[in-house]
Each structure stands twice: as structure tokens, then as C-alpha cells.
Design a protein around this motif. Structure first.
Motif, mmCIF file in Angstrom:
data_model
loop_
_atom_site.group_PDB
_atom_site.id
_atom_site.type_symbol
_atom_site.label_atom_id
_atom_site.label_comp_id
_atom_site.label_asym_id
_atom_site.label_seq_id
_atom_site.Cartn_x
_atom_site.Cartn_y
_atom_site.Cartn_z
ATOM 1 N N LEU A 114 -29.233 -9.069 74.266
ATOM 2 C CA LEU A 114 -28.690 -7.765 74.656
ATOM 3 C C LEU A 114 -29.825 -6.909 75.194
ATOM 4 N N THR A 115 -29.579 -6.231 76.298
ATOM 5 C CA THR A 115 -30.535 -5.270 76.844
ATOM 6 C C THR A 115 -29.799 -3.962 77.057
ATOM 7 N N ALA A 116 -30.282 -2.906 76.429
ATOM 8 C CA ALA A 116 -29.602 -1.612 76.483
ATOM 9 C C ALA A 116 -29.955 -0.871 77.771
ATOM 10 N N LEU A 117 -28.940 -0.387 78.484
ATOM 11 C CA LEU A 117 -29.139 0.439 79.674
ATOM 12 C C LEU A 117 -29.203 1.913 79.304
ATOM 13 N N GLU A 118 -28.806 2.216 78.066
ATOM 14 C CA GLU A 118 -28.883 3.553 77.474
ATOM 15 C C GLU A 118 -28.887 3.359 75.968
ATOM 16 N N ASP A 119 -29.138 4.396 75.197
ATOM 17 C CA ASP A 119 -29.087 4.277 73.740
ATOM 18 C C ASP A 119 -27.666 3.906 73.324
ATOM 19 N N VAL A 120 -27.537 2.900 72.472
ATOM 20 C CA VAL A 120 -26.221 2.455 72.015
ATOM 21 C C VAL A 120 -26.241 2.188 70.515
ATOM 22 N N THR A 121 -25.116 2.466 69.884
ATOM 23 C CA THR A 121 -24.916 2.198 68.468
ATOM 24 C C THR A 121 -23.462 1.788 68.284
ATOM 25 N N GLY A 122 -23.232 0.743 67.504
ATOM 26 C CA GLY A 122 -21.858 0.373 67.211
ATOM 27 C C GLY A 122 -21.688 -1.108 66.994
ATOM 28 N N ASP A 123 -20.423 -1.508 66.946
ATOM 29 C CA ASP A 123 -20.069 -2.902 66.732
ATOM 30 C C ASP A 123 -19.903 -3.604 68.070
ATOM 31 N N LEU A 124 -20.102 -4.912 68.068
ATOM 32 C CA LEU A 124 -19.996 -5.710 69.276
ATOM 33 C C LEU A 124 -19.079 -6.883 68.987
ATOM 34 N N GLU A 125 -17.911 -6.895 69.630
ATOM 35 C CA GLU A 125 -16.962 -7.984 69.415
ATOM 36 C C GLU A 125 -17.172 -9.066 70.461
#
Length: 96
Positions: free
Chosen positions: A18-29
Motif C-alpha cells: 500500500l502506498t498512501a497518496l494522502e493521510d489515511v486511517t481505517g479498514d481495508l476490505e
């Protein structure tokens, strides 16, 4: 977020990058991918761990969901997953 996955080899594990394009938080289905890159069916995650410089750090997983993923912009995270029954599929992120 950018997503890619590949099978590590004969040990039955897959790696998700995974590479974040912006700050992210949460679940990934996650979903198994079928023909024409269409979501096909849910998968069962038996084990999940983030690969770090200090080794593997467990990630909570429930059915096909990796829980509480936190990434800062431009950060890359490698996650090692083992699917139920030793299955190996092309993986994708569930839309919606």
C-alpha cells in the motif's frame, strides 16, 4: 491509495503493498479478483502482519478486512497475509 499484491512463493503467503497518496486511517476490505479485474468474492484472512525493519508486526483481521490501517502521505506499507485453506488469489480492494 495505490495497491498491488503478489504471491511470495510456495509458502502460501501473499504480500500487499500500500502506498498512501494522502493521510489515511481505517479498514481495508480485500476481494479475490476474477476475470477482467472484477471483484469476484470475499476471502478469509487467517493471518496478517506488517513487514517492518524490526520484523513482522501483527495486524488485526476479521474475515476479509484488515483493520485499523494507518498511513501517512507517501508512506509505503507491506503487509504479509495468509488466506484461509492456503488459498492463493489475485487480490484487490473492495470498491464502495
Amino acid at each position: 491509495m495505490k495497491f498491488r499484491s503478489f504471491v511470495d512463493g510456495l509458502d502460501g503467503y501473499s504480500t500487499i503493498v500500500l502506498t498512501a497518496l494522502e493521510d489515511v486511517t481505517g479498514d481495508l476490505e480485500l476481494m479475490a479478483m476474477g476475470a477482467a479485474n472484477r471483484e469476484d468474492f470475499k476471502i478469509a484472512i487467517d493471518e496478517a502482519a506488517a513487514k517492518t525493519d524490526n520484523g513482522l508486526v501483527p495486524i488485526s483481521a476479521r474475515e476479509s478486512v484488515l483493520e485499523d490501517i494507518v498511513l501517512e502521505k507517501d508512506e509505503q506499507l507491506r503487509i504479509r497475509v495468509k488466506l484461509g485453506h492456503g488459498a492463493q488469489y489475485r487480490l484487490g480492494v473492495k470498491n464502495g
